[in-house]
Design a protein around this motif. Structure first.
Motif, short mmCIF file in Angstrom:
data_model
loop_
_atom_site.label_atom_id
_atom_site.label_comp_id
_atom_site.label_asym_id
_atom_site.label_seq_id
_atom_site.Cartn_x
_atom_site.Cartn_y
_atom_site.Cartn_z
N THR A 219 0.86 -1.18 0.00
CA THR A 219 0.00 0.00 0.00
C THR A 219 0.89 1.23 0.00
O THR A 219 1.74 1.39 0.88
CB THR A 219 -0.91 0.02 1.23
N CYS B 133 -0.44 8.02 -2.88
CA CYS B 133 -0.27 8.72 -4.15
C CYS B 133 0.38 10.08 -3.93
O CYS B 133 -0.02 10.84 -3.04
CB CYS B 133 -1.63 8.88 -4.82
N GLU C 288 -4.04 9.73 -1.77
CA GLU C 288 -4.92 8.59 -1.52
C GLU C 288 -4.08 7.32 -1.49
O GLU C 288 -3.16 7.16 -2.30
CB GLU C 288 -5.97 8.47 -2.62
N PHE D 56 -3.17 3.43 -2.29
CA PHE D 56 -3.49 2.49 -3.37
C PHE D 56 -2.55 1.30 -3.29
O PHE D 56 -1.49 1.36 -2.67
CB PHE D 56 -3.39 3.17 -4.75
N GLU D 57 -2.98 0.19 -3.91
CA GLU D 57 -2.18 -1.04 -3.94
C GLU D 57 -1.26 -1.01 -5.16
O GLU D 57 -1.72 -0.76 -6.27
CB GLU D 57 -3.08 -2.26 -4.04
N GLU D 58 0.03 -1.26 -4.94
CA GLU D 58 1.00 -1.31 -6.03
C GLU D 58 1.59 -2.73 -6.07
O GLU D 58 2.26 -3.16 -5.15
CB GLU D 58 2.12 -0.30 -5.80
N HIS E 267 -1.47 7.02 -8.21
CA HIS E 267 -2.64 6.13 -8.14
C HIS E 267 -2.98 5.66 -9.55
O HIS E 267 -2.97 6.45 -10.49
CB HIS E 267 -3.82 6.89 -7.53
N ASP F 61 -5.72 5.16 -11.05
CA ASP F 61 -6.80 5.93 -11.67
C ASP F 61 -6.33 7.26 -12.22
O ASP F 61 -6.98 7.85 -13.09
CB ASP F 61 -7.92 6.19 -10.64
#
Length: 194
Positions: free
Chosen positions: A77, A80, A85, A87-89, A142, A144
């Motif tokens: 995790t 960003c 935010e 996010f999973e990488e 992120h 998105d």
């Protein structure tokens, strides 16, 4: 929870990554390890707080050295850089460490270390963490919010390198230099009178 209980849990988590090398025969050994958030929390670092991974380690022991090949897959995790935010990488890492036996402990390069020949046990937790950290992108964006430009930068960053030597037939170096001169420099040379 008392400090002693916390310390015991920390030792227990990181002790999973101990490999007793004293008395190992000169041959190949395989180890499989898996961990999650506790692993990242027990190491003294600020880069990764949460994640999970599986590591397959192939240890090749000889009379003069130990070669460790690590294949690690998982995800962590990250926060960003643009939106802050989480996010999973995902990551997938293949790395190698060579431990040569000597009279003292010393790191020669990123890949080669000298360890005392009387060493009974090694702990590979720090190597695994370092390889995970190196496999993560420099820009933490992120998914998105990633544009095509970000994706290209992430892919190119993985393959950047410098050609040190090539045995391929090369043209005359002077000819190459003349061809590579920027036309703006040529215009400046004319103004200068060269």
């Amino acid at each position: 929870m008392t400090f002693a209980v916390l310390l015991t849990e920390k030792v227990k988590e990181l002790s999973k990554y101990n490999i007793d090398i004293y008395g190992l025969e000169d041959k190949q050994y395989d180890y499989d390890m898996e961990s999650g958030d506790a692993f990242f929390q027990e190491l003294e670092q600020d880069l990764i707080e949460q994640g999970h991974f599986k590591t397959h380690v192939v240890l090749n022991k000889s009379a003069t050295m130990i070669q460790l090949n690590f294949h690690t897959i998982g995800s962590v995790t990250l926060t960003c850089d643009r939106s802050l935010e989480p996010f999973e990488e995902p990551f997938d890492s293949d790395e190698r460490i060579i431990l040569k036996f000597g009279d003292h402990d010393e790191e020669l390069t990123d890949e080669i270390e000298i360890i005392n020949r009387n060493t009974h046990r090694i702990n590979i937790a720090r190597y695994i963490f370092d390889f995970i950290a190196l496999s993560l992108p420099v820009k933490k964006i992120h998914p998105d919010l990633r544009s095509e430009e970000d994706e290209v930068e992430l892919e190119e960053g993985e393959e950047d390198g410098v050609l040190v030597y090539s045995s391929a037939d090369m043209e005359d170096p002077e000819t190459e230099e003349e061809e590579k001169v920027d036309p703006r420099w040529e215009a400046l040379k004319k103004l200068k009178g060269e």
